[in-house]
Design an enzyme around this catalytic site. Structure first.
Site, PDB file in Angstrom:
ATOM      1  CB  ILE A   3      41.669  21.534  55.249  1.00 35.62           C
ATOM      2  CG1 ILE A   3      42.122  21.544  53.759  1.00 35.62           C
ATOM      3  CG2 ILE A   3      40.594  20.114  55.576  1.00 35.62           C
ATOM      4  CD1 ILE A   3      41.225  21.044  52.767  1.00 35.62           C
ATOM      5  CG  HIS A   4      36.885  24.922  58.483  1.00 37.19           C
ATOM      6  ND1 HIS A   4      36.843  26.072  57.146  1.00 37.19           N
ATOM      7  CD2 HIS A   4      35.904  25.484  58.745  1.00 37.19           C
ATOM      8  CE1 HIS A   4      35.975  26.323  56.769  1.00 37.19           C
ATOM      9  NE2 HIS A   4      34.540  26.026  57.813  1.00 37.19           N
TER      10      HIS A   4
END
Length: 365
Positions: free
Chosen positions: A213-214
């Site tokens: 997740i970024h």
């Protein structure tokens, strides 16, 4: 030919490896690292594992707002262009490094080559989408990974200098998957995780979800982040999460249940490749990881409303999911029908680096 290549982020390191090797057989390449990704686990390890030549310049820009980061890169790249006087400048993908390199070269009338041109999510709220569009419209040669990308450019009136070369990340996967499998066979992958992170919950191949997740659209919204982690906590298999430094900072003050989530430090390319190949499913908002999962025949759930890699959605190898808790849980636990269908050959034949070099040479610069 003398070419400046701009890199700055993990996906660009991966793409640069096969191109640099091929191009340098008969040409001179000046490699410029903007320093957009500066953490050793997200930069140095990729150069070591993939045999990427040491950068000739490192701007050391680091993190910052989009405007500040891009401005620093633009200033630094311009100085290098004026000093080196290249025949052209090559950029990869859709980061701030991409746009800064293309702008600097275009304003100095240096030909711009854009690898991974023509991708569109049609969501201009994404900084990556803005970078793609702007870079494509000032590039002299648009090196597309798929026929869909060629079509996207045509619909925007861009038809000159457009070449479908295939996807260069496919080159890297093909070159390294066997190396990865040999390096981490017989549980050595888990030993490596323990070595880097201390004691962690025991994992078995095909019995974990691999997540990343970024993207700002997820990480900059606390409600979305909490919903994502709530969904992860409800899954029947543990979630292995190499945590991006930026995401790590953002979750520190949030109330999150980590009982089913194994957080580890960012990892190198070979281990990530192995974990992707041997996961039950990948859950991500990363464009590159969507493709790597597809190439390795690992089902994927993408936590976004759109994807620029629409080909991965065919036969549900990749399925988009809204980021509310119920949607994530439902999509991730779906019945996997993708294995009933062969994957069409849409991303080239693994010789994209060669085709890019041929296209640049044919361009007559």
């Amino acid at each position: 030919m003398k070419l400046i290549t701009i890199i700055g982020a993990r996906p660009q390191f991966i793409k640069a490896a096969p191109f640099s090797e091929e191009f340098r057989k008969n040409n001179q390449e000046i490699l410029v690292h903007t320093g957009q990704h500066y953490d050793a686990n997200m930069s140095d390890v990729f150069f070591e594992e993939l045999g990427i030549p040491k950068p000739d310049y490192n701007l050391g820009v680091g993190s910052g707002s989009h405007g500040k980061q891009t401005a620093k890169m633009l200033e630094g790249i311009e100085e290098i262009i004026l000093k080196e006087k290249p025949d052209g400048l090559l950029v990869y993908g859709d980061t701030n490094s991409t746009l800064a390199g293309a702008l600097a070269a275009s304003k100095l009338h240096i030909p711009v080559y854009h690898v991974e041109a023509g991708l569109r999510s049609y969501n201009k709220l994404m900084p990556e989408e803005q970078n793609r569009i702007l870079t494509d419209h000032i590039s002299d040669m648009l090196l597309c990974p798929t026929q869909t990308a060629v079509k996207n450019l045509s619909e925007e009136g861009i038809t000159t200098g457009v070449v479908n070369t295939g996807d260069i990340m496919y080159d890297t996967v093909i070159r390294n998957i066997n190396i990865s499998e040999q390096k981490y066979v017989n549980g050595k992958w888990f030993d490596e995780l323990v070595k880097e992170n201390g004691s962690i919950r025991k994992l078995n191949e095909k019995e974990y979800y691999l997540a990343t997740i970024h993207r700002a659209e997820n990480t900059d919204n606390p409600d979305k982040l909490v919903n994502i982690f709530k969904a992860f906590s409800k899954l029947e298999k543990p979630v292995l999460l190499p945590l991006h430094p930026r995401t790590k900072k953002l979750i520190e003050d949030l109330e999150i249940d980590f009982s089913n989530i194994i957080i580890i430090k960012p990892i190198g390319y070979l281990l990530m490749l192995y974990l992707t190949s041997n996961a039950y499913m990948v859950v991500t908002d990363s464009g590159g990881l969507q493709k790597e999962a597809y190439y390795l025949k690992t089902p994927c759930t993408t936590l976004r409303d759109q994807t620029e890699w629409v080909e991965t959605l065919i036969n549900d190898w990749n399925v988009l999911s809204p980021t509310d808790e119920d949607s994530i849980t439902s999509t991730v636990t779906r019945k996997l029908t993708c294995f009933n269908h062969p994957q069409p050959d849409l991303f080239g034949d693994g010789h994209t680096a060669k085709y890019i070099c041929e296209a640049i040479k044919k361009g007559g610069i």
